[in-house]
Design a protein around this motif. Structure first.
Motif, short mmCIF file in Angstrom:
data_model
loop_
_atom_site.label_atom_id
_atom_site.label_comp_id
_atom_site.label_asym_id
_atom_site.label_seq_id
_atom_site.Cartn_x
_atom_site.Cartn_y
_atom_site.Cartn_z
N MET A 11 18.45 -25.12 -22.51
CA MET A 11 18.35 -26.23 -23.45
C MET A 11 17.39 -25.89 -24.59
O MET A 11 17.50 -26.41 -25.70
CB MET A 11 17.92 -27.52 -22.75
CG MET A 11 18.97 -28.10 -21.81
SD MET A 11 20.51 -28.51 -22.67
CE MET A 11 21.43 -29.32 -21.36
N GLY A 12 16.43 -25.02 -24.30
CA GLY A 12 15.58 -24.46 -25.34
C GLY A 12 14.81 -25.45 -26.18
O GLY A 12 14.56 -25.21 -27.36
N GLY A 13 14.47 -26.56 -25.62
CA GLY A 13 13.76 -27.57 -26.38
C GLY A 13 14.66 -28.43 -27.25
O GLY A 13 14.18 -29.33 -27.95
N SER A 47 7.60 -28.61 -15.06
CA SER A 47 6.75 -29.65 -15.65
C SER A 47 7.15 -30.01 -17.08
O SER A 47 6.62 -30.99 -17.63
CB SER A 47 5.28 -29.19 -15.63
OG SER A 47 5.14 -28.00 -16.39
N SER A 48 8.07 -29.25 -17.69
CA SER A 48 8.52 -29.63 -19.03
C SER A 48 9.46 -30.83 -18.99
O SER A 48 9.75 -31.44 -20.02
CB SER A 48 9.23 -28.46 -19.71
OG SER A 48 10.46 -28.16 -19.07
N ILE A 49 9.94 -31.18 -17.78
CA ILE A 49 10.78 -32.35 -17.60
C ILE A 49 9.89 -33.58 -17.46
O ILE A 49 8.93 -33.57 -16.68
CB ILE A 49 11.68 -32.20 -16.36
CG1 ILE A 49 12.60 -30.98 -16.52
CG2 ILE A 49 12.50 -33.45 -16.11
CD1 ILE A 49 13.43 -30.66 -15.30
N THR A 50 10.19 -34.64 -18.21
CA THR A 50 9.39 -35.85 -18.13
C THR A 50 9.96 -36.77 -17.05
O THR A 50 11.15 -36.74 -16.76
CB THR A 50 9.37 -36.59 -19.47
OG1 THR A 50 10.72 -36.91 -19.85
CG2 THR A 50 8.76 -35.72 -20.56
N LYS A 83 26.42 -31.33 -22.99
CA LYS A 83 25.40 -32.23 -23.49
C LYS A 83 25.23 -32.15 -25.00
O LYS A 83 25.15 -33.17 -25.69
CB LYS A 83 24.06 -31.92 -22.80
CG LYS A 83 22.87 -32.74 -23.31
CD LYS A 83 22.96 -34.21 -22.99
CE LYS A 83 23.14 -35.09 -24.19
NZ LYS A 83 23.16 -36.51 -23.90
N LEU A 84 25.19 -30.92 -25.54
CA LEU A 84 24.69 -30.75 -26.89
C LEU A 84 25.73 -30.40 -27.95
O LEU A 84 25.40 -30.40 -29.13
CB LEU A 84 23.60 -29.66 -26.91
CG LEU A 84 22.31 -30.02 -26.17
CD1 LEU A 84 21.34 -28.86 -26.20
CD2 LEU A 84 21.66 -31.26 -26.78
#
Length: 421
Positions: free
Chosen positions: A286-288, A303-306, A255-256
């Motif tokens: 992913m660490g933000g 819950s950090s996933i939107t 991804k990154l």
């Protein structure tokens, strides 16, 4: 420099005529001459580094504040990327010449001896967007495979493309080959693209490389044959038998590493059997650095996933954003990926050989991987030296388009006086 006073139709006709003549000249070019041209072009690129950086800075300045960071990253050159372009030319020079390869041979009962041999396609029209290195890669691959090329890079990269083409032409001249084997469209007028797509008399194949809008434009308007490179809505599926630590590391890279490339993973599919263990690992690694948009189950786990929208499942973000979908086993994963993939590159993370084999057989994409970053979807990583694109169709070529895929073939028939009854 581009010249907006050029008549697009007349300009494309002139380029086409020049390219057709150059392609004829390349038919008899020796392997040594082509390799010399590539090595001299690489030297010219290195020598032109200050000029190329200055030209590229002008290109980048023209789009800053107007285009997303991922677009600017694809456009921007630095010394390492210029060295990478030059190195790719030298790698292509080291590859076997694809022209003249014997693809098959057989003898007929009447004594005829028939060979099928690889030959250049002829004149290639290459239409691409922001990445200036595509011009160098495409020119080098076309040259080594005996094809002339007409480049039409994005208007945003026009200054960089001008310098790159000058370097390629210097290499051709140094090798005694026709410099018109590499040309660039000298106007940003979009009518020139339309003219190139209709230039059947001179152009044998058009290859678009860019976003879906560009590719669909070429597909819908071209009368010249096309080799399509659609967008990369790539998936990485975490199977229940995955090594979860390995999978998390691979997917972060997928991804990154570079978010703006077509082989970047855009959708992460997670088996329900391991979702409660894997999803928190995913958000942690992913660490933000990446926004995750998930279905209800993924959001409930972390819950950090939107929450994702329906559009997310079919989006090539080209940004630090990824969708997360929880599925109920291998069958549902295959069904989900098959429905939403753009058939570019998809991967499975698993230690189960049978599951890997089933996924890799069932997913109808140009490239299917196991336990590896989808960002390996690249001709250079495949040992091709470079690529002109990733073909997502099924006719003529599929996957990375390198030297062999830029050849057609013809039959040579050897007789000894045979006549047909």
């Amino acid at each position: 420099m581009t010249d907006q006073t050029l008549d697009p139709q007349i300009h494309i006709t002139t380029l086409g005529q020049n390219a057709r003549k150059a392609a004829q000249g390349l038919l008899s070019a020796s392997t040594d001459a082509k390799n010399t041209a590539l090595r001299e072009a690489a030297k010219a690129l290195r020598d032109a580094t200050p000029e190329l950086l200055e030209a590229n800075a002008e290109d980048v300045k023209s789009v800053e504040g107007k285009k997303p960071d991922s677009f600017i990253d694809r456009l921007r050159l630095n010394e390492d990327r210029i060295e990478g372009m030059a190195g790719a030319l030298e790698e292509i020079a080291e590859l076997p010449d694809p022209v003249g390869r014997s693809l098959a041979s057989f003898d007929r009962p009447n004594g005829l001896k028939i060979e099928r041999v690889a030959v250049p396609i002829g004149v290639i029209g290459m239409i691409y967007e922001s990445r200036p290195n595509v011009g160098a890669d495409a020119s080098a691959l076309c040259l080594k495979s005996g094809n002339a090329v007409i480049l039409r890079g994005g208007s945003e990269s026009r200054h960089s493309t001008r310098v790159i083409v000058e370097c390629m032409r210097k290499g051709l001249t140094a090798a005694g080959l026709p410099e018109d084997a590499v040309q660039t469209v000298g106007t940003t007028d979009r009518a020139a693209v339309a003219a190139l797509l209709k230039a059947d008399e001179y152009v044998d194949l058009v290859i678009p490389r860019g976003g879906r809008g560009l590719v669909e434009l070429v597909r819908d308007q071209a009368s010249v044959p096309t080799l399509l490179h659609l967008d990369g809505n790539c998936h990485s599926y975490v199977h229940e038998a995955a090594d979860l630590d390995k999978a998390a590391e691979v997917i972060r890279n997928a991804k990154l590493r570079r978010t703006g490339v077509c082989g970047a993973t855009e959708s992460i599919v997670v088996d329900r059997a391991v979702a409660k263990d894997f999803v928190p690992r995913l958000t942690a690694i992913m660490g933000g650095d990446c926004e995750l948009r998930g279905d209800e189950e993924a959001v409930a786990i972390d819950s950090s996933i939107t929450p994702a929208t329906e559009a997310d499942w079919n989006t090539e973000y080209l940004d630090p954003i990824a969708s997360v979908k929880v599925v109920d086993g291998l069958d549902q994963a295959i069904e989900w990926v098959s429905e939403h993939s753009s058939h570019h590159t998809d991967a499975i993370m698993t230690e189960d050989d049978d599951a890997a084999r089933r996924f890799m057989t069932s997913i109808d994409s140009a490239i299917v991987m196991r336990n590896a970053s989808t960002q390996f979807a690249d001709g250079g990583e495949f040992g091709m030296g470079a690529e002109i694109g990733i073909a997502t169709g099924k006719m003529h070529a599929r996957g990375p388009v390198g030297l062999e895929q830029l050849c057609s073939f013809k039959y040579l028939v050897h007789g000894n006086g045979q006549t047909r009854p």
